[in-house]
Design a protein around this motif. Structure first.
Motif, PDB file in Angstrom:
ATOM      1  N   LEU A  81       0.877  -1.621   0.077  1.00  0.00           N
ATOM      2  CA  LEU A  81       0.219  -0.303  -0.161  1.00  0.00           C
ATOM      3  C   LEU A  81       0.778   1.075  -0.107  1.00  0.00           C
ATOM      4  CD1 LEU A  81      -3.052   0.339   0.614  1.00  0.00           C
ATOM      5  CD2 LEU A  81      -2.421   1.597   3.040  1.00  0.00           C
ATOM      6  N   PHE A  82       0.730   2.259  -1.385  1.00  0.00           N
ATOM      7  CA  PHE A  82       1.404   3.057  -1.210  1.00  0.00           C
ATOM      8  C   PHE A  82       1.142   4.531  -0.321  1.00  0.00           C
ATOM      9  CE2 PHE A  82       3.055   7.156  -3.012  1.00  0.00           C
ATOM     10  CZ  PHE A  82       4.150   7.236  -2.727  1.00  0.00           C
ATOM     11  N   VAL A  83       1.508   5.166   0.217  1.00  0.00           N
ATOM     12  CA  VAL A  83       0.516   6.514   1.786  1.00  0.00           C
ATOM     13  C   VAL A  83       1.058   7.565   1.168  1.00  0.00           C
ATOM     14  CG1 VAL A  83      -0.195   6.823   3.551  1.00  0.00           C
ATOM     15  CG2 VAL A  83      -0.212   4.180   2.828  1.00  0.00           C
ATOM     16  N   THR A  84       0.812   8.252   0.899  1.00  0.00           N
ATOM     17  CA  THR A  84       1.207   9.748   0.395  1.00  0.00           C
ATOM     18  C   THR A  84       0.233  10.817   1.059  1.00  0.00           C
ATOM     19  OG1 THR A  84       2.384  11.667  -1.515  1.00  0.00           O
ATOM     20  CG2 THR A  84       0.454  10.188  -1.717  1.00  0.00           C
ATOM     21  N   GLY A  85       0.634  11.640   1.621  1.00  0.00           N
ATOM     22  CA  GLY A  85       0.245  12.991   1.860  1.00  0.00           C
ATOM     23  C   GLY A  85       1.227  14.268   2.593  1.00  0.00           C
ATOM     24  N   SER A  86      -0.147  15.285   3.034  1.00  0.00           N
ATOM     25  CA  SER A  86       0.765  16.667   3.734  1.00  0.00           C
ATOM     26  C   SER A  86       0.034  16.694   4.509  1.00  0.00           C
ATOM     27  CB  SER A  86       0.538  17.622   2.567  1.00  0.00           C
ATOM     28  OG  SER A  86       1.321  18.643   2.922  1.00  0.00           O
ATOM     29  N   HIS A  87       0.545  16.965   5.896  1.00  0.00           N
ATOM     30  CA  HIS A  87       0.155  17.890   7.082  1.00  0.00           C
ATOM     31  C   HIS A  87       0.732  19.218   7.353  1.00  0.00           C
ATOM     32  CE1 HIS A  87       0.013  17.042  11.630  1.00  0.00           C
ATOM     33  NE2 HIS A  87      -1.620  17.060  11.205  1.00  0.00           N
ATOM     34  N   ALA A  88       0.227  19.513   8.574  1.00  0.00           N
ATOM     35  CA  ALA A  88       0.526  21.389   8.246  1.00  0.00           C
ATOM     36  C   ALA A  88       1.973  21.104   9.638  1.00  0.00           C
ATOM     37  CB  ALA A  88      -0.594  21.874   9.099  1.00  0.00           C
ATOM     38  N   GLU A  89       1.845  20.488  10.326  1.00  0.00           N
ATOM     39  CA  GLU A  89       3.055  19.777  11.424  1.00  0.00           C
ATOM     40  C   GLU A  89       3.857  19.819  10.924  1.00  0.00           C
ATOM     41  OE1 GLU A  89       4.108  18.401  15.709  1.00  0.00           O
ATOM     42  OE2 GLU A  89       1.972  18.398  15.092  1.00  0.00           O
ATOM     43  N   ALA A  90       3.810  17.936  10.147  1.00  0.00           N
ATOM     44  CA  ALA A  90       4.398  17.036   8.980  1.00  0.00           C
ATOM     45  C   ALA A  90       5.229  17.277   8.478  1.00  0.00           C
ATOM     46  CB  ALA A  90       3.643  15.677   9.316  1.00  0.00           C
ATOM     47  N   GLY A  91       4.018  18.241   7.434  1.00  0.00           N
ATOM     48  CA  GLY A  91       4.710  18.249   5.913  1.00  0.00           C
ATOM     49  C   GLY A  91       4.619  17.674   5.163  1.00  0.00           C
ATOM     50  N   LYS A  92       5.534  16.896   4.128  1.00  0.00           N
ATOM     51  CA  LYS A  92       4.760  16.706   3.247  1.00  0.00           C
ATOM     52  C   LYS A  92       5.205  14.698   3.987  1.00  0.00           C
ATOM     53  CE  LYS A  92       6.193  18.876  -0.631  1.00  0.00           C
ATOM     54  NZ  LYS A  92       7.530  18.886  -1.653  1.00  0.00           N
ATOM     55  N   PHE A  93       4.852  13.680   3.970  1.00  0.00           N
ATOM     56  CA  PHE A  93       4.651  12.609   3.741  1.00  0.00           C
ATOM     57  C   PHE A  93       4.687  11.667   2.641  1.00  0.00           C
ATOM     58  CE2 PHE A  93       0.683  12.885   5.359  1.00  0.00           C
ATOM     59  CZ  PHE A  93       0.345  12.074   5.688  1.00  0.00           C
ATOM     60  N   ALA A  94       4.975  10.264   3.238  1.00  0.00           N
ATOM     61  CA  ALA A  94       4.970   8.936   2.013  1.00  0.00           C
ATOM     62  C   ALA A  94       6.230   8.290   2.452  1.00  0.00           C
ATOM     63  CB  ALA A  94       5.759   9.410   0.853  1.00  0.00           C
ATOM     64  N   GLY A  95       5.144   6.939   2.614  1.00  0.00           N
ATOM     65  CA  GLY A  95       5.814   5.390   2.351  1.00  0.00           C
ATOM     66  C   GLY A  95       4.977   4.455   2.205  1.00  0.00           C
ATOM     67  N   THR A  96       5.749   2.986   1.523  1.00  0.00           N
ATOM     68  CA  THR A  96       4.858   1.904   1.159  1.00  0.00           C
ATOM     69  C   THR A  96       4.640   1.210   2.462  1.00  0.00           C
ATOM     70  OG1 THR A  96       6.095   2.421  -0.333  1.00  0.00           O
ATOM     71  CG2 THR A  96       5.306   0.217  -0.953  1.00  0.00           C
ATOM     72  N   THR A 109       6.569   1.429   7.153  1.00  0.00           N
ATOM     73  CA  THR A 109       7.273   3.242   7.877  1.00  0.00           C
ATOM     74  C   THR A 109       6.935   4.021   7.219  1.00  0.00           C
ATOM     75  OG1 THR A 109       9.042   1.709   8.371  1.00  0.00           O
ATOM     76  CG2 THR A 109       8.787   3.937   8.201  1.00  0.00           C
ATOM     77  N   VAL A 110       6.393   4.657   6.948  1.00  0.00           N
ATOM     78  CA  VAL A 110       6.258   6.442   6.542  1.00  0.00           C
ATOM     79  C   VAL A 110       6.814   7.413   6.629  1.00  0.00           C
ATOM     80  CG1 VAL A 110       3.804   5.858   5.841  1.00  0.00           C
ATOM     81  CG2 VAL A 110       4.160   7.354   7.906  1.00  0.00           C
ATOM     82  N   THR A 111       7.678   8.122   6.247  1.00  0.00           N
ATOM     83  CA  THR A 111       8.296   8.981   5.560  1.00  0.00           C
ATOM     84  C   THR A 111       8.450  10.650   6.539  1.00  0.00           C
ATOM     85  OG1 THR A 111      10.560   8.125   5.245  1.00  0.00           O
ATOM     86  CG2 THR A 111      10.850   9.847   6.252  1.00  0.00           C
ATOM     87  N   THR A 112       8.087  11.219   7.468  1.00  0.00           N
ATOM     88  CA  THR A 112       7.837  12.604   6.988  1.00  0.00           C
ATOM     89  C   THR A 112       8.810  13.957   7.308  1.00  0.00           C
ATOM     90  OG1 THR A 112       8.124  13.107   9.713  1.00  0.00           O
ATOM     91  CG2 THR A 112       6.412  12.298   9.052  1.00  0.00           C
ATOM     92  N   GLN A 113       8.818  14.951   6.573  1.00  0.00           N
ATOM     93  CA  GLN A 113       9.157  16.056   6.444  1.00  0.00           C
ATOM     94  C   GLN A 113      10.563  16.475   7.640  1.00  0.00           C
ATOM     95  OE1 GLN A 113       8.244  18.787   3.755  1.00  0.00           O
ATOM     96  NE2 GLN A 113       9.784  19.853   3.785  1.00  0.00           N
ATOM     97  N   ASN A 114       8.824  17.261   8.282  1.00  0.00           N
ATOM     98  CA  ASN A 114       9.030  17.507   9.844  1.00  0.00           C
ATOM     99  C   ASN A 114       8.836  16.428  10.805  1.00  0.00           C
ATOM    100  OD1 ASN A 114       9.402  20.196   8.573  1.00  0.00           O
ATOM    101  ND2 ASN A 114       7.536  20.044   8.818  1.00  0.00           N
ATOM    102  N   GLU A 115       9.187  17.161  12.061  1.00  0.00           N
ATOM    103  CA  GLU A 115       9.163  15.773  13.170  1.00  0.00           C
ATOM    104  C   GLU A 115       7.449  16.088  13.444  1.00  0.00           C
ATOM    105  OE1 GLU A 115      11.981  16.345  16.615  1.00  0.00           O
ATOM    106  OE2 GLU A 115      11.634  17.971  16.024  1.00  0.00           O
ATOM    107  N   ALA A 127      -4.311  11.858   4.347  1.00  0.00           N
ATOM    108  CA  ALA A 127      -3.663  11.214   3.743  1.00  0.00           C
ATOM    109  C   ALA A 127      -4.123  10.264   2.715  1.00  0.00           C
ATOM    110  CB  ALA A 127      -2.809  10.098   4.415  1.00  0.00           C
ATOM    111  N   ALA A 128      -3.658   9.589   1.252  1.00  0.00           N
ATOM    112  CA  ALA A 128      -4.945   8.942   0.551  1.00  0.00           C
ATOM    113  C   ALA A 128      -3.667   7.792   0.076  1.00  0.00           C
ATOM    114  CB  ALA A 128      -4.333   9.886  -1.051  1.00  0.00           C
ATOM    115  N   GLY A 146      10.858   9.745  -6.924  1.00  0.00           N
ATOM    116  CA  GLY A 146      11.844  10.208  -5.307  1.00  0.00           C
ATOM    117  C   GLY A 146      11.406   9.103  -4.496  1.00  0.00           C
ATOM    118  N   SER A 147      12.050   9.289  -3.131  1.00  0.00           N
ATOM    119  CA  SER A 147      12.291   8.352  -2.382  1.00  0.00           C
ATOM    120  C   SER A 147      12.078   9.103  -1.298  1.00  0.00           C
ATOM    121  CB  SER A 147      14.100   8.024  -1.935  1.00  0.00           C
ATOM    122  OG  SER A 147      14.782   9.426  -1.976  1.00  0.00           O
ATOM    123  N   GLY A 148      11.840   8.804  -0.048  1.00  0.00           N
ATOM    124  CA  GLY A 148      11.552   9.675   1.658  1.00  0.00           C
ATOM    125  C   GLY A 148       9.842   9.968   1.142  1.00  0.00           C
ATOM    126  N   TYR A 149       9.824  10.513   1.982  1.00  0.00           N
ATOM    127  CA  TYR A 149       8.569  11.970   2.143  1.00  0.00           C
ATOM    128  C   TYR A 149       8.217  12.737   0.973  1.00  0.00           C
ATOM    129  CZ  TYR A 149      12.246  15.722   3.249  1.00  0.00           C
ATOM    130  OH  TYR A 149      12.598  16.888   3.139  1.00  0.00           O
TER     131      TYR A 149
END
Length: 394
Positions: A81-96, A109-115, A127-128, A146-149
């Motif tokens: 399952l590929f998950v991706t999204g953007s959050h006000a605090e976490a920033g971009k995030f994505a993961g498989t 694991t998903v990787t967030t741009q910020n703490e 998320a989608a 691409g990779s990470g978030y």
């Protein structure tokens, strides 16, 4: 649902709660915390463990294992399952995430741009998710760049060709959820078109080309069975007008139905070959004088100084005939790009007389028959730059 808390013993005897993402239920106490002191300038992002429930919407299952009897698509080991999204605090995030057949959930694991220090539901609300079938990398339909978030997923409709309906459903179903409600409820976002084409040469590998009129050309090779039937399937986008698409099998143009595709539907289309097409490649090898040649069930024959050389069809003192072994000829269209003349054909019903054109189509149409003759002209006659000859059969 029982919520688990996972604790990790850190240096200096400090206990930090890690996070567990669940989709069935979560509380305000389920927090996502990164290691204390970690810099927010971490360009690689922050790895967060995730476990989610996934279900399907839709009345007809379109896996990633397809049951043709129950018409059901279900998850199987190896699916992701590929998950991706953007959050006000976490920033971009994505993961498989990987599917676990025992728990029936997707974890990874998903990787967030910020703490991130918020709740699971708050993060996943933006998320989608898209289902990736087992072995998706070898099918070429889904590709992650691409990779990470910053990772992104793209479906490639030009690669959506399979030899069976089940394989097409499993490999090319675009199962997608645009929102999270204590889990991802996937639903179909494209359709599958399954073809059965008869009337071809038995036990022969034939080329298939499906022009989707907007999403590129889907192509592949398939071997016909002992009765001359070719079966294959493609994945197409929803809202596609099939009548605007073009299907060619072994050089034959196949008539398409008047249908608009709907997501989650499988369209089973059976067609006999109603015609034969000679393209410019076929005709470039023909050099005849008082001889004959057969191409895909149609025999071209000529006598005396009549024949076909390169891309020019000509006649000086003999007739040319087209004879079909695949069904009666109803129409012949000789398409050409060069200057062409053909006079004296009025004695043969169906052919135009005194034909002269810089480019266009020299057409015979009449009572269907297995043999059509093109008579000699009153003097030199030729059709230059022949690009294709299309035979409509019945």
């Amino acid at each position: 649902m029982k919520t688990k808390n996972i604790f990790k013993t850190l240096a200096f005897a400090m206990l930090m709660p890690t996070m567990l993402l669940t989709t069935a239920c979560s509380s305000e106490d389920d927090l996502v915390n990164n290691t204390a002191g970690e810099s927010t300038a971490n360009t690689k992002g922050y790895a967060l463990p995730v476990t989610v429930n996934v279900s399907r919407q839709g009345d007809e299952g379109t896996r990633a294992t397809y049951d043709g009897v129950k018409r059901k698509l279900s998850f199987s080991t190896g699916d992701k399952l590929f998950v991706t999204g953007s959050h006000a605090e976490a920033g971009k995030f994505a993961g498989t995430l990987d599917y676990d057949a025992v728990s029936g959930k997707f974890s990874g694991t998903v990787t967030t741009q910020n703490e991130y220090h918020g709740t699971i539901d708050d993060l996943m609300a933006s998320a989608a998710a898209t289902l990736l079938p087992a072995g998706y990398g070898s099918y070429g339909f889904f590709s992650v760049s691409g990779s990470g978030y910053e990772a992104t997923l793209t479906p490639d409709f030009e690669k959506a060709f399979a030899l069976t309906k089940a394989a097409a459903v499993e490999q090319f179903s675009l199962e997608y959820a645009s929102s999270y409600r204590s889990g991802f409820a996937l639903k179909p976002n494209n359709s599958i078109v399954n073809f059965t084409i008869s009337g071809l040469t038995a036990n022969k590998e034939v080329a298939v080309s499906f022009d989707t009129n907007g999403k590129g050309v889907i192509s592949g090779d398939v071997t016909t069975d002992a009765t001359g039937v070719a079966t294959f399937a493609v994945g197409v986008s929803q809202g596609k007008d099939l009548e605007d698409c073009t299907l060619t099998v072994d050089g034959n143009n196949i008539e398409m139905p008047t249908k608009t595709t709907e997501a989650g539907h499988i369209y089973n289309i059976s067609r006999p070959v109603h015609g034969v097409v000679w393209n410019s490649t076929d005709m470039s090898s023909i050099v005849l004088s008082a001889g004959s040649i057969e191409i895909r069930g149609i025999t071209l024959a000529c006598d005396d100084l009549a024949g076909f050389t390169g891309s020019t069809l000509y006649s000086m003192s003999g007739n040319i005939s087209f004879t079909s072994s695949k069904g009666n000829i109803k129409k012949i269209e000789i398409n050409h790009s060069g200057y062409s003349t053909w006079y004296g054909a009025e004695g043969f019903p169906g052919w135009p007389s005194d034909y002269e054109a810089d480019s266009g189509t020299f057409t015979w149409e009449g009572t269907s028959t297995d043999k059509v003759e093109l008579p000699e002209t009153d003097g030199w006659g030729q059709i230059d730059g022949v690009t294709s000859i299309v035979f409509t059969l019945e």
